[in-house]
Every structure is written in structure tokens, then in C-alpha cells.
Design a protein around this motif. Structure first.
Motif, mmCIF file in Angstrom:
data_model
loop_
_atom_site.group_PDB
_atom_site.id
_atom_site.type_symbol
_atom_site.label_atom_id
_atom_site.label_comp_id
_atom_site.label_asym_id
_atom_site.label_seq_id
_atom_site.Cartn_x
_atom_site.Cartn_y
_atom_site.Cartn_z
ATOM 1 N N ALA A 265 -13.493 8.936 26.096
ATOM 2 C CA ALA A 265 -13.054 7.712 26.746
ATOM 3 C C ALA A 265 -14.164 6.679 26.614
ATOM 4 C CB ALA A 265 -12.730 7.957 28.215
ATOM 5 N N VAL A 266 -13.804 5.495 26.151
ATOM 6 C CA VAL A 266 -14.783 4.424 25.934
ATOM 7 C C VAL A 266 -14.249 3.148 26.555
ATOM 8 C CG1 VAL A 266 -16.119 3.119 24.250
ATOM 9 C CG2 VAL A 266 -15.472 5.489 23.753
ATOM 10 N N ALA A 267 -15.109 2.444 27.282
ATOM 11 C CA ALA A 267 -14.742 1.152 27.857
ATOM 12 C C ALA A 267 -15.790 0.117 27.479
ATOM 13 C CB ALA A 267 -14.619 1.249 29.368
ATOM 14 N N LEU A 268 -15.334 -1.062 27.105
ATOM 15 C CA LEU A 268 -16.224 -2.156 26.705
ATOM 16 C C LEU A 268 -15.909 -3.400 27.517
ATOM 17 C CD1 LEU A 268 -15.945 -1.882 22.795
ATOM 18 C CD2 LEU A 268 -17.646 -0.784 24.266
ATOM 19 N N ASP A 269 -16.893 -4.261 27.627
ATOM 20 C CA ASP A 269 -16.666 -5.583 28.204
ATOM 21 C C ASP A 269 -16.175 -6.484 27.073
ATOM 22 O OD1 ASP A 269 -16.824 -8.189 29.218
ATOM 23 O OD2 ASP A 269 -18.504 -7.681 30.534
ATOM 24 N N PRO A 270 -14.911 -6.938 27.114
ATOM 25 C CA PRO A 270 -14.373 -7.726 25.992
ATOM 26 C C PRO A 270 -14.977 -9.115 25.878
ATOM 27 C CG PRO A 270 -12.804 -7.661 27.797
ATOM 28 C CD PRO A 270 -13.935 -6.748 28.186
ATOM 29 N N ARG A 271 -15.846 -9.463 26.805
ATOM 30 C CA ARG A 271 -16.491 -10.777 26.744
ATOM 31 C C ARG A 271 -17.859 -10.732 26.079
ATOM 32 N NH1 ARG A 271 -15.947 -11.186 33.150
ATOM 33 N NH2 ARG A 271 -16.933 -9.155 32.731
ATOM 34 N N THR A 272 -18.425 -9.498 25.961
ATOM 35 C CA THR A 272 -19.780 -9.380 25.414
ATOM 36 C C THR A 272 -19.953 -8.233 24.426
ATOM 37 O OG1 THR A 272 -20.473 -7.914 27.213
ATOM 38 C CG2 THR A 272 -20.738 -10.288 27.575
ATOM 39 N N GLY A 460 -9.693 -12.091 19.392
ATOM 40 C CA GLY A 460 -10.213 -12.096 18.031
ATOM 41 C C GLY A 460 -11.681 -11.819 17.846
ATOM 42 N N ASN A 461 -12.468 -11.727 18.919
ATOM 43 C CA ASN A 461 -13.898 -11.481 18.757
ATOM 44 C C ASN A 461 -14.170 -9.982 18.594
ATOM 45 O OD1 ASN A 461 -14.572 -14.220 19.056
ATOM 46 N ND2 ASN A 461 -14.670 -14.025 21.280
ATOM 47 N N VAL A 462 -14.617 -9.588 17.407
ATOM 48 C CA VAL A 462 -14.962 -8.190 17.155
ATOM 49 C C VAL A 462 -16.459 -8.050 17.419
ATOM 50 C CG1 VAL A 462 -14.899 -6.284 15.516
ATOM 51 C CG2 VAL A 462 -13.149 -8.071 15.398
ATOM 52 N N TYR A 463 -16.792 -7.547 18.606
ATOM 53 C CA TYR A 463 -18.187 -7.445 19.021
ATOM 54 C C TYR A 463 -18.824 -6.150 18.538
ATOM 55 C CZ TYR A 463 -17.349 -11.263 22.361
ATOM 56 O OH TYR A 463 -17.057 -12.469 22.940
ATOM 57 N N ARG A 464 -20.141 -6.214 18.316
ATOM 58 C CA ARG A 464 -20.926 -5.005 18.111
ATOM 59 C C ARG A 464 -21.191 -4.389 19.490
ATOM 60 N NH1 ARG A 464 -24.540 -3.812 14.103
ATOM 61 N NH2 ARG A 464 -24.677 -6.017 13.507
ATOM 62 N N ASP A 486 -23.197 -9.899 20.020
ATOM 63 C CA ASP A 486 -23.200 -10.069 18.565
ATOM 64 C C ASP A 486 -21.766 -9.949 18.053
ATOM 65 O OD1 ASP A 486 -23.767 -10.194 15.890
ATOM 66 O OD2 ASP A 486 -24.716 -8.224 15.760
ATOM 67 N N ILE A 487 -21.217 -11.055 17.603
ATOM 68 C CA ILE A 487 -19.861 -11.050 17.043
ATOM 69 C C ILE A 487 -19.950 -10.716 15.554
ATOM 70 C CG2 ILE A 487 -17.781 -12.400 16.581
ATOM 71 C CD1 ILE A 487 -18.408 -14.064 19.034
ATOM 72 N N LEU A 488 -19.411 -9.563 15.192
ATOM 73 C CA LEU A 488 -19.467 -9.118 13.806
ATOM 74 C C LEU A 488 -18.447 -9.835 12.931
ATOM 75 C CD1 LEU A 488 -19.717 -5.264 14.457
ATOM 76 C CD2 LEU A 488 -21.587 -6.840 13.940
ATOM 77 N N GLN A 489 -17.316 -10.122 13.524
ATOM 78 C CA GLN A 489 -16.229 -10.711 12.740
ATOM 79 C C GLN A 489 -15.238 -11.365 13.696
ATOM 80 O OE1 GLN A 489 -15.146 -8.680 9.085
ATOM 81 N NE2 GLN A 489 -13.022 -8.579 9.781
ATOM 82 N N LYS A 490 -14.514 -12.346 13.185
ATOM 83 C CA LYS A 490 -13.492 -13.034 13.968
ATOM 84 C C LYS A 490 -12.121 -12.741 13.379
ATOM 85 C CE LYS A 490 -12.143 -16.109 17.090
ATOM 86 N NZ LYS A 490 -12.366 -15.960 18.547
ATOM 87 N N ALA A 491 -11.273 -12.085 14.171
ATOM 88 C CA ALA A 491 -9.894 -11.817 13.739
ATOM 89 C C ALA A 491 -9.068 -13.062 14.055
ATOM 90 C CB ALA A 491 -9.339 -10.596 14.464
#
Length: 613
Positions: A265-272, A460-464, A486-491
Motif C-alpha cells: 500500500a502506497v500513499a502520496l501527496d498529490p500536491r508535492t 497531470g503532474n507526474v511527481y518524483r 520535482d515534476i518529472l513530466q506533465k500529462a
């Protein structure tokens, strides 16, 4: 007679010359010792009656983002033998006999170490990592046996056992080969404890403190006369993680109580991109490597499972991937979300008939997503084309590593017609249909799916992903900030595409297969998935993101239960518990409602969800 006298006089003269030379050498030596190098030899003499006992510095602590110490230190003691004057076997045997029970060692082992100390004349470590229970008896024995000495140190402690064990790691003793490779200026000694895995290994130089030591003056019998110098240790730097304690614990407990006890199970902050939770099951308790040496610890195998399923396990994403198929169709511009496609429970592709997990009847876009209708996506994918789906797949970096700073991360496998064309092999209609529902050769890690959920949540922000916020030095007080967005790519999908995806995923939670995470006061968006497994029972997926009602999403997560059979039934409850923990909600789950477009009972519906994609 004259010859004899001459020979005798010559020999006497030679002896007198040799005696004079010997006297001169002795005189020069005395001058050297007493005058020229008096101070050097004085220090050497002092060292001969000085023993140094090193004190290992406390390692830096590891904290969660909310200030809970999940790796700390506990008091421990080391017991030394300072070479005593008495060397008779009877005395040494009695010493070993009296010490052995308190050190939890055999008399033979204690005697061997004591004899080594007698032979070398140096302080010999008899036992380390002793608990406070043994100290009273050992302090008393110091009164009867000259040359034994107790010194206070610390040991590593993990107060919450296996909490984030695959991320935090563990420590162990350093062998000679490792010692030779280490920076000797950092004060490592043979058998020093060092990080062997995880954060303990990665930040070893930061976590290791500066060792201290006690310089003792001893008499000829090894008895301590005075403390010449007590050089204090300096603790290592503290590491602050981005993990949320309650959220991480909810993830771990949910996985442990799941059908198989295996998953991630993995949780991320979608803002950072900050990692809020990263759990892999089964976990392990790193305390097995640092137990007190004098306690009756149960014999546990030190062969632990270091495999971090969250970043190394690769599986088909199943129906969670339908978000990509939906996005590709919406980007194409030809998808009418109000158009209804009939689901008779199967789809005839010509060469093969592909089944749906249920007979849904006529469904539009929102019902197709919320009820995870395979037939709907078979039709949409056939009209959209695999190349368009692959383009969106690439926008979200499928088939590539997330970029997290963890060893052994798997990239998964990108699935699409481009590679087939490059390899001059065929792409079939069946490949398009498998791709549309996240099956076939498509492979992802649970961390990748959490990154994907965060990317959708952030439009669309694909964060590291990163999991360390800062490191604070206990010696200087200086703070080193490591947590950087760190935004790796923008979808870069159309705004209306994201709007429709949000609406569909919200509908999935409110009235569809993800309704297990419908929570009052939260805006929750989710998608279930059941990955087909040719080697056994199917795997369960649950992907979601959420925020307080009316606010932007502040958490995105992916839950995977290996052999869990159904995404909703196996992974759904874990996802719900994680959301409740993150938003500090402890209310009982709401009663499940029967979907309006499915006239089955709630119990029958739950049973069907176990096989839903």
C-alpha cells in the motif's frame, strides 16, 4: 712467558675497550631516556597503565512527519575485563564461573576472552548490549574481582516493531572486509554497528554519531584507580520522514489482516509527491538484530524478507488502467459520454469471445467506468485504437521507474503497438482489448499506481516520489532540507478530459465498485481492479485519491493484495482505513447500497465484486 703476557695485555685492553663502549652506550641510553626523550617515555609509561574503553555514540533517530520516533535508542551496557595481575588458572576459572550466568554466556567462552585479555594486556570486551537487569549483579562483582568494568552505552531500538521496516531497514555488526572499506576517520571499529538496509544504510554517515570513550588509570592488578578523561559522545543526526504515522500504521495493519497477508500500500501527496505511506507485506521486525544479549530472546531466523513489494513487485494493473483507456477516448474527441453501449456479458472480437465479469446491459460512459464494464471498454478501445491508448500511457510514464530514491525499483512494462512494430511483430485486436482493461503484457508496481493516482489527482503532474523531508544535526543544530518537489513530466490532457475523469471516478465511489471508500465529509475518487493471475488466485487492486469536501485532493493511494481475488473486497477495506486514518475519522462504515442499475441484493453484489475487473 713474554708472548703470553703480551697476549693477556691485548685481551685485557680489548675487554676494557668493550666495557668502555658498553658503558658509553648505556650512558647515552640513559641520557636519551632521562633527558632527550624524557617526555615521550613518560607518556609511554602512562599509557602502559591506562586503559581506553570506547563508548559507541547513539545513532540519530528517525521521525515520521508528525513527530513520532520510529527508530530511536535504548540504554545498554558493555562489560570489559582489564588485564589483572593474577593469572593463576583457579582465579580465572572462578571469575568465568561467576560472570557467565549474568552475561548469558558459557564459562568456556568467558574464560577464553579473559585469557585473551591476560595475554594481550589490553581491555577485552566480554559482552555488549546488556540490559539494565544485569547491571546490579555485575556492579557487585566489580567489588570482588579487580579488572572488571561496566560502561554505559546505547542500542538501537524500533519501538513500533516492523513499522515501515522495508523503508527504515535495520543495523548489524560490521565485518573486517566492511571495516577496511569504511572511512576510518569516522571512528569505526571492528564489530561496529552499521546500517545494512533501508534508511539505516542510505544515511549511515548522517545517523552515525561521534563515539566517546573513558580513559582509565589502572594499577598493576588491573583495578581502576581513577578516570583520567571522560570523552563524551555526540549523537548522530536525526532523519525526518514524510510518512504519516497513523496512515502508515493503518496500511500495515490492513495488509496484515487481509486475505493473504501479502501485498503493498502506497500513499502520496498529490500536491508535492511526498510519500505519506509505503507498506510492504509481509514485513519484518528489525529488533531481532538488536535484542539485549543477556535476555532469553526467542530464537528467530535472521533470514528476513527484504523484498519490497511496493517498489519491486510488478503485476498487471487490471481495471485501474481503464482510466487511461477512458482518457485516450476522451482526448480523441469522438467519445459521446451519453452514448450507451449494450453489455450482454461478452464481446465477440471475431477470432475470440472476450467475457465481461457481469451482464450490465446498456451503459453510458459513467456507468461503464463505475461498474467497470469490460464490454464498454472493449468497444471504446476498438474505436479509439491501441496507438492512442499507448500515447496516454506514455504521458503518465508507464513502463518507467517513478524516480524514487530506493534501490531495486522495477520499471514495469509498457504495453502497446510501438514496440511490436519496432520488433516487426504483429499487434492483434486481442492485444488492444487486453490493453484496454489493463491485462496482457502491461506490468506496474504499486508505487507506480500511486504515482499515477497522484498524477490524475493533480491533473497531470507526474511527481518524483520522495520520503525524507529533512536531516537535523544534533551536533550543530543545522537542518538539511531534502524534501523537494520535482515534476518529472506533465500529462497534458484537455481540462474537460480531467473534468470527466473526476466525475466518473467520483461516480465509481458513490454508486459503483469503489463504494467501499465512500466517506461522509470527503470527496473520494476511486477505481477497483482484479488482475488475472495464470499461476493462482487473482490479485486485488484499489486506487483512489481524496480531499475534504469541496477542497482539492490531498492524498492519492494504491492498495494491492496479492492473491486477494477481488479489488473491492480485498483492497477496498484497506484503502478506506487509510483514508479514515489520514483524515482522522473513526466512524463505522456506512451501509452499502445496491446500485440502481443492478437489481441484485447487496450481498450478491459484494460477491460479484470479488471477480470484477
Amino acid at each position: 712467558m713474554a708472548v703470553t703476557r703480551i697476549f693477556f695485555n691485548a685481551r685485557l685492553k680489548t675487554m676494557m675497550i668493550l666495557a668502555a663502549v658498553a658503558g658509553a652506550v648505556i650512558a647515552l641510553r640513559l641520557v636519551d631516556i632521562q633527558v632527550l626523550r624524557h617526555n615521550a617515555y613518560l607518556k609511554m609509561a602512562e599509557r602502559n597503565r591506562t586503559q581506553i574503553l570506547y563508548q559507541t555514540a547513539p545513532r540519530g533517530r528517525v521521525f515520521t512527519a508528525d513527530g513520532v520516533a520510529v527508530a530511536s535508542n535504548a540504554p545498554a551496557f558493555s562489560f570489559y575485563y582489564l588485564s589483572a595481575g593474577r593469572k593463576d588458572p583457579e582465579y580465572l576459572n572462578q571469575l568465568a564461573h561467576d560472570l557467565a550466568p549474568h552475561l548469558k554466556m558459557s564459562e568456556a567462552d568467558v574464560l577464553s576472552k579473559v585469557e585473551k585479555g591476560v595475554k594481550t594486556g589490553k581491555a577485552t570486551l566480554l559482552a555488549e548490549n546488556l540490559s539494565t537487569k544485569s547491571t546490579m549483579a555485575l556492579q557487585e562483582l566489580q567489588l570482588y574481582y579487580p579488572g572488571v568494568y561496566l560502561i554505559e552505552e546505547t542500542k538501537r531500538s524500533y519501538p513500533y516493531g516492523g513499522f515501515a521496516s522495508h523503508l527504515i531497514g535495520y543495523i548489524g555488526s560490521m565485518d573486517e572486509r566492511e571495516w577496511q572499506k569504511r572511512d576510518q576517520s569516522m571512528g569505526y571499529r571492528l564489530n561496529s554497528k552499521i546500517g545494512k538496509n533501508g534508511i539505516e544504510k542510505k544515511f549511515e554517515k548522517k545517523l552515525k554519531g561521534r563515539d566517546g570513550g573513558v580513559f582509565l588509570e589502572v594499577d598493576y592488578r588491573g583495578r581502576v584507580k581513577s578516570i583520567i578523561q571522560d570523552k563524551k559522545w555526540s549523537a548522530g543526526s536525526d532523519v525526518y520522514l514524510t510518512l504519516n504515522f497513523d496512515l502508515q500504521r493503518a496500511a500495515e495493519e490492513g495488509l496484515k489482516k487481509s486475505k493473504t497477508g501479502r501485498g503493498a500500500a502506497v500513499a502520496l501527496d498529490p500536491r508535492t509527491g511526498a510519500v505519506l505511506a509505503l507498506a510492504s507485506a509481509p514485513a519484518y521486525d528489525p529488533n531481532i538484530f538488536v535484542g539485549y544479549s543477556d535476555e532469553d530472546n526467542p530464537k528467530q531466523s535472521k533470514k528476513i524478507n527484504e523484498y519490497n513489494l511496493a517498489v519491486q513487485g510488478i503485476y498487471p494493473p487490471a481495471s485501474t488502467f481503464k482510466i487511461i483507456t477512458a482518457a485516450a477516448a476522451l482526448e480523441d474527441g469522438h467519445l459521446d459520454v451519453k452514448r450507451k453501449i449494450n453489455c450482454p456479458g461478452h464481446y465477440n472480437s471475431g477470432p475470440r469471445v472476450f467475457k465481461c465479469w457481469s451482464t450490465h446491459g446498456p451503459v453510458d460512459f459513467f456507468d461503464g467506468v463505475s461498474n467497470s464494464c469490460d464490454v464498454y471498454f472493449y468497444v471504446v478501445a476498438s474505436e479509439t485504437g491501441a496507438a492512442a491508448i499507448e500515447r496516454v500511457e506514455r504521458k503518465f510514464m508507464f513502463g518507467r521507474q517513478t524516480g524514487i530514491d530506493l534501490p531495486g525499483e522495477k520499471a514495469g512494462n509498457l504495453y502497446g503497438p510501438t514496440r511490436r512494430a519496432r520488433n516487426k511483430t504483429y499487434w492483434f485486436i486481442g492485444d488492444t482489448l487486453n490493453l484496454s482493461i489493463g491485462q496482457g503484457e502491461l506490468l506496474v508496481t504499486p508505487l507506480k499506481m500511486a504515482q499515477f493516482a497522484a498524477a490524475v489527482a493533480s491533473r497531470g503532474n507526474v511527481y518524483r516520489p520522495y520520503y525524507v523531508e529533512k536531516i537535523v544535526s544534533n551536533q550543530t543544530g543545522k537542518t538539511e532540507v531534502l524534501g523537494k518537489t520535482d515534476i518529472l513530466q506533465k500529462a497534458d490532457l484537455k481540462p474537460q478530459t480531467y473534468d470527466l475523469l473526476f466525475k466518473a471516478l467520483k461516480h465509481t465511489v458513490d454508486d459503483g465498485t469503489a463504494r467501499r471508500v465512500k466517506i461522509k465529509g470527503l470527496d473520494v475518487y476511486g477505481k477497483t481492479g482484479t488482475a488475472q493471475n495464470p499461476h493462482g488466485k487473482d490479485h486485488g487492486w484499489f486506487m483512489a485519491f481524496a480531499g475534504k469536501e469541496g477542497e482539492e485532493p490531498s492524498i492519492a493511494l494504491a492498495v494491492f493484495v496479492e492473491f486477494g481475488e477481488g479489488g473491492s473486497s480485498a483492497a477496498g477495506p484497506i484503502a478506506r482505513a487509510m483514508l479514515e486514518a489520514y483524515f482522522h475519522l473513526n466512524k463505522p462504515a456506512e451501509k452499502k447500497a445496491t446500485p440502481q442499475n443492478n437489481p441484485r441484493s447487496a450481498e450478491d453484489y459484494d460477491e460479484l465484486l470479488r471477480s470484477a475487473d
